[in-house]
Design a protein around this motif. Sequence first.
Motif, mmCIF file in Angstrom:
data_model
loop_
_atom_site.group_PDB
_atom_site.id
_atom_site.type_symbol
_atom_site.label_atom_id
_atom_site.label_comp_id
_atom_site.label_asym_id
_atom_site.label_seq_id
_atom_site.Cartn_x
_atom_site.Cartn_y
_atom_site.Cartn_z
ATOM 1 N N PHE A 18 -11.540 76.396 -5.109
ATOM 2 C CA PHE A 18 -10.928 76.933 -3.895
ATOM 3 C C PHE A 18 -11.246 78.420 -3.795
ATOM 4 C CE2 PHE A 18 -8.238 73.229 -4.728
ATOM 5 C CZ PHE A 18 -8.068 72.694 -3.453
ATOM 6 N N VAL A 19 -11.135 78.947 -2.586
ATOM 7 C CA VAL A 19 -11.396 80.363 -2.369
ATOM 8 C C VAL A 19 -10.392 81.229 -3.116
ATOM 9 C CG1 VAL A 19 -10.013 80.485 -0.244
ATOM 10 C CG2 VAL A 19 -11.918 82.084 -0.589
ATOM 11 N N SER A 94 -2.752 80.659 1.356
ATOM 12 C CA SER A 94 -2.578 80.609 2.809
ATOM 13 C C SER A 94 -1.081 80.532 3.033
ATOM 14 C CB SER A 94 -3.282 79.408 3.469
ATOM 15 O OG SER A 94 -2.671 78.187 3.121
ATOM 16 N N TYR A 95 -0.647 80.725 4.276
ATOM 17 C CA TYR A 95 0.707 80.374 4.669
ATOM 18 C C TYR A 95 0.603 78.981 5.272
ATOM 19 C CZ TYR A 95 1.925 85.353 4.213
ATOM 20 O OH TYR A 95 2.140 86.626 3.750
ATOM 21 N N GLN A 96 1.454 78.066 4.821
ATOM 22 C CA GLN A 96 1.221 76.651 5.119
ATOM 23 C C GLN A 96 2.506 75.841 5.052
ATOM 24 O OE1 GLN A 96 -0.095 74.762 0.960
ATOM 25 N NE2 GLN A 96 -1.351 76.537 1.497
ATOM 26 N N SER A 97 2.381 74.589 5.460
ATOM 27 C CA SER A 97 3.429 73.593 5.252
ATOM 28 C C SER A 97 2.776 72.222 5.193
ATOM 29 C CB SER A 97 4.492 73.639 6.365
ATOM 30 O OG SER A 97 3.964 73.149 7.591
ATOM 31 N N ASN A 188 1.517 60.963 -2.667
ATOM 32 C CA ASN A 188 0.057 60.819 -2.694
ATOM 33 C C ASN A 188 -0.550 61.176 -1.341
ATOM 34 O OD1 ASN A 188 -2.503 60.004 -3.766
ATOM 35 N ND2 ASN A 188 -2.291 58.065 -2.662
ATOM 36 N N SER A 189 -0.690 62.473 -1.109
ATOM 37 C CA SER A 189 -1.243 62.975 0.142
ATOM 38 C C SER A 189 -1.871 64.330 -0.125
ATOM 39 C CB SER A 189 -0.145 63.104 1.202
ATOM 40 O OG SER A 189 -0.634 63.714 2.372
ATOM 41 N N ASP A 190 -2.791 64.734 0.730
ATOM 42 C CA ASP A 190 -3.409 66.052 0.589
ATOM 43 C C ASP A 190 -3.433 66.767 1.942
ATOM 44 O OD1 ASP A 190 -4.426 67.777 -1.376
ATOM 45 O OD2 ASP A 190 -6.482 67.471 -0.709
ATOM 46 N N ILE A 191 -2.432 66.467 2.787
ATOM 47 C CA ILE A 191 -2.373 67.043 4.122
ATOM 48 C C ILE A 191 -1.694 68.412 4.079
ATOM 49 C CG2 ILE A 191 -1.545 66.772 6.486
ATOM 50 C CD1 ILE A 191 -3.673 64.765 5.704
ATOM 51 N N THR A 192 -2.445 69.441 4.448
ATOM 52 C CA THR A 192 -1.921 70.804 4.510
ATOM 53 C C THR A 192 -2.155 71.370 5.897
ATOM 54 O OG1 THR A 192 -2.310 71.227 2.150
ATOM 55 C CG2 THR A 192 -2.130 73.145 3.587
ATOM 56 N N TYR A 193 -1.108 71.914 6.505
ATOM 57 C CA TYR A 193 -1.213 72.595 7.794
ATOM 58 C C TYR A 193 -1.082 74.099 7.547
ATOM 59 C CZ TYR A 193 -0.474 68.054 10.086
ATOM 60 O OH TYR A 193 -0.576 66.745 10.514
ATOM 61 N N ARG A 194 -2.134 74.860 7.830
ATOM 62 C CA ARG A 194 -2.122 76.309 7.636
ATOM 63 C C ARG A 194 -1.801 77.018 8.956
ATOM 64 N NH1 ARG A 194 -6.895 74.365 5.611
ATOM 65 N NH2 ARG A 194 -6.995 74.189 3.338
ATOM 66 N N ASP A 202 -12.359 80.699 8.354
ATOM 67 C CA ASP A 202 -13.265 79.745 7.720
ATOM 68 C C ASP A 202 -13.128 78.387 8.413
ATOM 69 O OD1 ASP A 202 -14.666 78.010 6.101
ATOM 70 O OD2 ASP A 202 -13.769 78.692 4.218
ATOM 71 N N PRO A 203 -14.202 77.875 9.045
ATOM 72 C CA PRO A 203 -14.113 76.570 9.725
ATOM 73 C C PRO A 203 -13.700 75.427 8.807
ATOM 74 C CG PRO A 203 -16.137 77.716 10.321
ATOM 75 C CD PRO A 203 -15.533 78.485 9.186
#
Length: 319
Positions: A18-19, A94-97, A188-194, A202-203
Motif C-alpha cells: 500500500f502507499v 485515508s479518512y474512510q468508513s 469477510n469483506s474488503d469494501i472501503t469508502y474513502r 490516485d485513480p
Amino acid sequence: MEISNHSVYRIEPLYKSFVWAGHKLIDRFGLKTDLENVGTIYSVLALPGELDNPVTGTGMTLSELYQTHRELFGCSDEVFPVRMTITCNEGFQSYQSHPGDEYAMAHEGCRGKVSGAITLDESDEKGMWLFGHKPMDAKEFRRCIDEKDWDALFTKLEVKDGDFVHTPAGVIHGGWGSGKVSATFGTNSDITYRFYDNDRNDPARPLSIDDVCACASFPELPFKAERPEGVKKDGVTRFVYHDVPGEYVALRYKVDGEASFEHDSFLFVTCVGGSGTVCGEAISLGETLFIPVGYGPLELSGKMDCIAISYHEKKECAE
C-alpha cells in the motif's frame, strides 16, 4: 489430502503493498516477498478472484474449501463469513468508513465490513485516534467533508497500546499511522469508502463521499477502547475481545506451557510471536492453522502469542 473434520489445515498467507505501508511487517515476520513494502498480511480472507488464501495440500483456496466442504465450518451462510489480518500503517492511510451488510449488498453485491483491532505490542503508551464524528445531522456532516473541517468532523478516541477497538459499520476513521503492528478481525469483506486521501488524486484509490455520507449514523454509534481480562488455564491465558453473532469472534492466546480449550465453532489461529504447537501441529511466526468444527479441544503448547478468529451465526428471532 483427505478432507475431514479430524484434520488440521495450513492456510497460506497473502501480502499486499500500500502507499501507506513500509518494511516493518517484512522485517518482523521474515516475509519472503518481492514487494517493496507490505501494509497487510492477509492471514484469513476468502474473496474469490481477489484475495483468497490457498489451503495447503488441498489444491483449493479458502473460499473453494468453504463452498465444497461446508461441514468443516458448520455454517449455513452463503459465503465464508470472517477475515483476520496483520497490518502496519506507516504513513497516511485515508479518512474512510465501511458499509454495513444491507448497504453493501445493495450497492456492491457483497457483505459489508465491521472490524476490530489491537496493537500486538502492549505498553503504557497512549495515542489519540481520529474515530467517529461530531455532527448531529447529515447536512453538517457533508459540510465538514466538503470544507475539510476535520476538527469539527472527527471525535478523538484515546487508545492505549494493546487495547481493542471495534469499528461498527459506517464509523469514520483513519489518517496518519503510528507504525505499530496490529491484528485486525472482521467480516469477510474488503469494501472501503474513502472521503479524503491526503490529496493524492490516485485513480486506483477513488473517493466515495456520497457512500460515506449514506452510511453515517446520527447520532454516532457507540464505541470505545476496551481491554478485557484474560482467563488463565494452566499455561495459557485466553482473551476474548469480541463475540457478536453474525459479526466475528476475536480471540488471543498467550501461551507459556500448555492447555486445552473447548470450542463450539471453527477456529483460525495465527502465531504472532514465538512458536509452538496447535492441536499437535507445529506453528511458527506468521503461520496460520485452521481447526474445523467438531475437531475436538483446541490444544496449545509452547511459548508463543496467537491471535484467532471464529464465528457464530446470527439466530433469526421467531415472530
